[in-house]
Enzyme design. Sequence first.
Site, PDB file in Angstrom:
ATOM      1  CE1 TYR A 160      -4.049   1.992   0.400  1.00 20.60           C
ATOM      2  CE2 TYR A 160      -2.553   3.270   2.072  1.00 20.60           C
ATOM      3  CZ  TYR A 160      -3.925   3.322   1.362  1.00 20.60           C
ATOM      4  OH  TYR A 160      -4.750   4.079   1.382  1.00 20.60           O
ATOM      5  CE  LYS A 164      -3.864   4.504  -1.894  1.00 21.47           C
ATOM      6  NZ  LYS A 164      -4.678   5.022  -3.005  1.00 21.47           N
TER       7      LYS A 164
END
Length: 254
Positions: A160, A164
Amino acid sequence: MSRQFEGKVALVTGGASGIGAAACRQFSAQGALVVVADRNASAAEALAGQLDGAISCNVDVADPASCETMFSMLRDKFGRLDCAFNNAGITEVTVLKGEPLPETHMLPLDVWRQVLAADLDGVFHCLRGELPLMLESGGGAIVNAASLQAHLSYPRTAPYTAAKHGVLGLTRTIAKEYGNRNIRCNAISPGIVDTPLNTDVINSDEFRDALLTSIPLGRFATPEDIARAAVWLASDQAGYVNGAFLAADGGIMA
Protein backbone atom coordinates in the site's frame (compact mmCIF):
# COMPACT_ATOMS: atom_id res chain seq x y z
CA MET A 1 -24.70 25.12 -2.47
CA SER A 2 -23.24 26.58 -5.65
CA ARG A 3 -23.72 24.79 -8.97
CA GLN A 4 -20.12 25.19 -10.11
CA PHE A 5 -20.09 21.85 -11.95
CA GLU A 6 -23.29 22.55 -13.88
CA GLY A 7 -23.34 20.46 -17.05
CA LYS A 8 -19.90 18.98 -16.42
CA VAL A 9 -19.23 15.23 -16.48
CA ALA A 10 -17.51 13.88 -13.36
CA LEU A 11 -16.18 10.33 -13.00
CA VAL A 12 -15.62 8.82 -9.55
CA THR A 13 -14.04 5.38 -9.25
CA GLY A 14 -14.76 3.44 -6.10
CA GLY A 15 -17.86 5.60 -6.16
CA ALA A 16 -20.38 3.28 -4.53
CA SER A 17 -19.25 3.61 -0.91
CA GLY A 18 -17.17 5.61 1.55
CA ILE A 19 -15.23 8.59 0.24
CA GLY A 20 -16.25 7.86 -3.35
CA ALA A 21 -19.97 7.88 -2.58
CA ALA A 22 -19.61 11.13 -0.63
CA ALA A 23 -17.78 12.67 -3.59
CA CYS A 24 -20.49 11.50 -6.01
CA ARG A 25 -23.14 13.20 -3.87
CA GLN A 26 -21.17 16.44 -3.67
CA PHE A 27 -20.40 16.56 -7.40
CA SER A 28 -24.08 15.92 -8.11
CA ALA A 29 -25.28 18.55 -5.64
CA GLN A 30 -23.09 21.06 -7.48
CA GLY A 31 -24.61 20.25 -10.86
CA ALA A 32 -22.34 17.57 -12.30
CA LEU A 33 -23.46 14.62 -14.36
CA VAL A 34 -21.84 11.90 -12.27
CA VAL A 35 -20.52 8.51 -13.35
CA VAL A 36 -20.58 6.22 -10.31
CA ALA A 37 -17.93 3.62 -11.17
CA ASP A 38 -17.37 0.63 -8.90
CA ARG A 39 -16.73 -3.13 -8.79
CA ASN A 40 -19.99 -3.44 -6.85
CA ALA A 41 -22.46 -3.02 -9.70
CA SER A 42 -25.63 -3.11 -7.59
CA ALA A 43 -24.35 -0.53 -5.09
CA ALA A 44 -23.19 1.75 -7.90
CA GLU A 45 -26.56 1.48 -9.62
CA ALA A 46 -28.41 2.18 -6.37
CA LEU A 47 -26.42 5.34 -5.67
CA ALA A 48 -26.71 6.59 -9.26
CA GLY A 49 -30.47 6.18 -8.97
CA GLN A 50 -30.46 8.71 -6.11
CA LEU A 51 -28.58 11.41 -8.05
CA ASP A 52 -29.99 13.60 -10.82
CA GLY A 53 -28.55 12.69 -14.21
CA ALA A 54 -26.08 10.16 -12.77
CA ILE A 55 -25.24 6.81 -14.34
CA SER A 56 -23.46 3.79 -12.94
CA CYS A 57 -20.65 1.74 -14.40
CA ASN A 58 -19.37 -1.63 -13.27
CA VAL A 59 -15.57 -1.48 -13.48
CA ASP A 60 -12.52 -3.17 -12.00
CA VAL A 61 -9.76 -0.57 -12.27
CA ALA A 62 -7.11 -3.28 -11.91
CA ASP A 63 -8.27 -4.72 -15.24
CA PRO A 64 -7.25 -2.57 -18.23
CA ALA A 65 -9.92 -4.15 -20.46
CA SER A 66 -12.61 -3.25 -17.92
CA CYS A 67 -11.37 0.34 -17.90
CA GLU A 68 -11.34 0.49 -21.69
CA THR A 69 -14.96 -0.65 -21.73
CA MET A 70 -15.86 2.07 -19.22
CA PHE A 71 -14.24 4.83 -21.26
CA SER A 72 -15.85 3.60 -24.44
CA MET A 73 -19.20 3.86 -22.67
CA LEU A 74 -18.34 7.34 -21.41
CA ARG A 75 -17.42 8.49 -24.90
CA ASP A 76 -20.65 7.12 -26.36
CA LYS A 77 -22.81 8.53 -23.56
CA PHE A 78 -21.31 12.00 -23.04
CA GLY A 79 -18.54 12.53 -25.58
CA ARG A 80 -16.55 14.40 -22.94
CA LEU A 81 -15.04 14.25 -19.47
CA ASP A 82 -14.42 17.28 -17.28
CA CYS A 83 -13.50 15.91 -13.85
CA ALA A 84 -12.18 12.61 -12.54
CA PHE A 85 -11.57 11.40 -9.01
CA ASN A 86 -9.45 8.24 -9.16
CA ASN A 87 -10.47 7.01 -5.76
CA ALA A 88 -10.79 3.22 -6.06
CA GLY A 89 -8.36 1.20 -4.01
CA ILE A 90 -7.75 -1.61 -1.56
CA THR A 91 -5.36 -2.38 1.29
CA GLU A 92 -3.48 -5.42 2.49
CA VAL A 93 -6.23 -5.90 5.07
CA THR A 94 -8.79 -6.14 2.25
CA VAL A 95 -6.81 -8.86 0.47
CA LEU A 96 -5.92 -10.83 3.60
CA LYS A 97 -9.53 -10.67 4.81
CA GLY A 98 -8.70 -9.90 8.41
CA GLU A 99 -5.69 -12.17 8.78
CA PRO A 100 -2.70 -10.63 10.62
CA LEU A 101 -0.41 -8.55 8.42
CA PRO A 102 2.83 -10.46 7.80
CA GLU A 103 6.28 -8.95 7.86
CA THR A 104 7.39 -7.84 4.41
CA HIS A 105 9.71 -10.81 3.80
CA MET A 106 6.77 -13.13 4.50
CA LEU A 107 4.25 -11.24 2.37
CA PRO A 108 2.61 -13.51 -0.23
CA LEU A 109 3.42 -12.34 -3.75
CA ASP A 110 -0.25 -12.34 -4.75
CA VAL A 111 -1.03 -9.80 -1.98
CA TRP A 112 1.68 -7.48 -3.33
CA ARG A 113 0.36 -7.85 -6.85
CA GLN A 114 -3.31 -7.32 -5.94
CA VAL A 115 -2.66 -4.13 -3.98
CA LEU A 116 -0.35 -2.64 -6.63
CA ALA A 117 -2.77 -3.66 -9.41
CA ALA A 118 -5.68 -1.82 -7.82
CA ASP A 119 -3.96 1.14 -6.18
CA LEU A 120 -1.25 2.08 -8.70
CA ASP A 121 -1.94 0.26 -11.97
CA GLY A 122 -5.62 1.16 -11.55
CA VAL A 123 -4.85 4.88 -11.46
CA PHE A 124 -2.68 4.51 -14.59
CA HIS A 125 -5.41 2.57 -16.41
CA CYS A 126 -7.88 5.34 -15.61
CA LEU A 127 -5.49 8.11 -16.65
CA ARG A 128 -5.05 6.42 -20.03
CA GLY A 129 -8.78 6.79 -20.61
CA GLU A 130 -9.34 10.15 -18.92
CA LEU A 131 -6.59 12.15 -20.62
CA PRO A 132 -7.73 11.62 -24.25
CA LEU A 133 -11.30 12.57 -23.36
CA MET A 134 -10.14 15.69 -21.52
CA LEU A 135 -7.84 16.68 -24.36
CA GLU A 136 -10.78 16.46 -26.74
CA SER A 137 -12.97 18.41 -24.28
CA GLY A 138 -10.51 21.29 -24.02
CA GLY A 139 -9.20 20.44 -20.56
CA GLY A 140 -10.22 19.06 -17.21
CA ALA A 141 -9.23 18.31 -13.65
CA ILE A 142 -8.00 15.01 -12.23
CA VAL A 143 -7.72 14.17 -8.55
CA ASN A 144 -5.87 11.02 -7.55
CA ALA A 145 -6.38 9.38 -4.18
CA ALA A 146 -2.99 9.17 -2.52
CA SER A 147 -2.78 8.68 1.23
CA LEU A 148 -0.99 9.67 4.38
CA GLN A 149 1.17 6.70 3.37
CA ALA A 150 2.31 8.50 0.24
CA HIS A 151 4.45 10.54 2.65
CA LEU A 152 4.89 8.36 5.74
CA SER A 153 5.16 4.64 6.27
CA TYR A 154 3.99 2.04 8.75
CA PRO A 155 5.40 -1.45 9.32
CA ARG A 156 3.84 -4.33 7.38
CA THR A 157 2.20 -2.10 4.76
CA ALA A 158 4.81 -2.31 1.98
CA PRO A 159 2.40 -2.79 -0.97
CA TYR A 160 0.00 0.00 0.00
CA THR A 161 2.81 2.40 0.92
CA ALA A 162 4.68 1.71 -2.33
CA ALA A 163 1.51 2.11 -4.39
CA LYS A 164 0.58 5.44 -2.83
CA HIS A 165 4.10 6.82 -3.23
CA GLY A 166 3.72 5.83 -6.88
CA VAL A 167 0.39 7.64 -7.17
CA LEU A 168 2.07 10.83 -5.99
CA GLY A 169 4.77 10.45 -8.64
CA LEU A 170 2.19 9.80 -11.35
CA THR A 171 0.25 12.87 -10.26
CA ARG A 172 3.28 15.14 -10.55
CA THR A 173 4.24 13.71 -13.93
CA ILE A 174 0.76 14.23 -15.39
CA ALA A 175 0.63 17.77 -13.99
CA LYS A 176 3.85 18.72 -15.76
CA GLU A 177 3.08 16.86 -18.97
CA TYR A 178 -0.48 18.09 -19.52
CA GLY A 179 -0.72 21.39 -17.62
CA ASN A 180 -0.06 23.42 -20.75
CA ARG A 181 -3.10 21.76 -22.31
CA ASN A 182 -5.45 22.91 -19.56
CA ILE A 183 -5.48 19.62 -17.63
CA ARG A 184 -4.71 19.91 -13.93
CA CYS A 185 -3.73 16.86 -11.89
CA ASN A 186 -3.52 16.84 -8.11
CA ALA A 187 -3.59 14.31 -5.31
CA ILE A 188 -5.43 14.16 -2.04
CA SER A 189 -3.75 12.48 0.90
CA PRO A 190 -6.36 11.40 3.45
CA GLY A 191 -5.39 10.49 6.95
CA ILE A 192 -7.35 7.92 8.90
CA VAL A 193 -10.91 7.87 7.61
CA ASP A 194 -13.92 6.18 9.19
CA THR A 195 -14.90 4.04 6.20
CA PRO A 196 -15.68 0.33 5.76
CA LEU A 197 -12.12 -0.11 4.45
CA ASN A 198 -10.74 0.89 7.87
CA THR A 199 -13.38 -0.56 10.17
CA ASP A 200 -11.19 -3.33 11.57
CA VAL A 201 -8.37 -0.92 12.40
CA ILE A 202 -10.26 2.00 13.94
CA ASN A 203 -12.52 -0.26 15.99
CA SER A 204 -9.58 -2.27 17.31
CA ASP A 205 -8.93 -1.96 21.05
CA GLU A 206 -5.23 -2.35 20.22
CA PHE A 207 -5.00 0.60 17.82
CA ARG A 208 -7.93 3.01 18.29
CA ASP A 209 -6.63 5.11 21.20
CA ALA A 210 -3.10 5.30 19.79
CA LEU A 211 -4.42 6.39 16.41
CA LEU A 212 -6.64 9.09 17.89
CA THR A 213 -3.74 10.38 20.00
CA SER A 214 -1.71 10.85 16.80
CA ILE A 215 -4.34 13.17 15.27
CA PRO A 216 -4.17 16.79 16.47
CA LEU A 217 -7.86 17.30 15.66
CA GLY A 218 -8.64 14.35 17.93
CA ARG A 219 -11.02 12.51 15.60
CA PHE A 220 -11.03 10.33 12.53
CA ALA A 221 -12.02 11.89 9.23
CA THR A 222 -15.47 11.28 7.80
CA PRO A 223 -15.88 10.39 4.13
CA GLU A 224 -17.47 13.81 3.65
CA ASP A 225 -14.36 15.55 5.02
CA ILE A 226 -12.22 13.98 2.32
CA ALA A 227 -14.80 14.28 -0.44
CA ARG A 228 -15.18 18.03 0.13
CA ALA A 229 -11.42 18.49 -0.28
CA ALA A 230 -11.28 16.30 -3.40
CA VAL A 231 -14.20 18.09 -5.05
CA TRP A 232 -12.60 21.45 -4.27
CA LEU A 233 -9.39 20.32 -6.01
CA ALA A 234 -11.47 19.43 -9.07
CA SER A 235 -13.25 22.79 -9.07
CA ASP A 236 -12.36 26.09 -10.74
CA GLN A 237 -11.72 27.47 -7.23
CA ALA A 238 -8.49 25.44 -7.34
CA GLY A 239 -7.76 26.57 -10.88
CA TYR A 240 -4.10 27.41 -10.21
CA VAL A 241 -3.39 24.29 -8.15
CA ASN A 242 -1.52 21.72 -10.23
CA GLY A 243 0.85 18.92 -9.31
CA ALA A 244 0.12 19.37 -5.62
CA PHE A 245 -1.08 17.15 -2.84
CA LEU A 246 -3.62 18.23 -0.26
CA ALA A 247 -3.11 16.60 3.13
CA ALA A 248 -6.52 15.98 4.68
CA ASP A 249 -5.14 14.22 7.73
CA GLY A 250 -6.25 16.24 10.75
CA GLY A 251 -2.69 17.45 11.25
CA ILE A 252 -0.83 14.12 11.55
CA MET A 253 2.00 15.16 9.22
CA ALA A 254 2.39 18.44 11.08
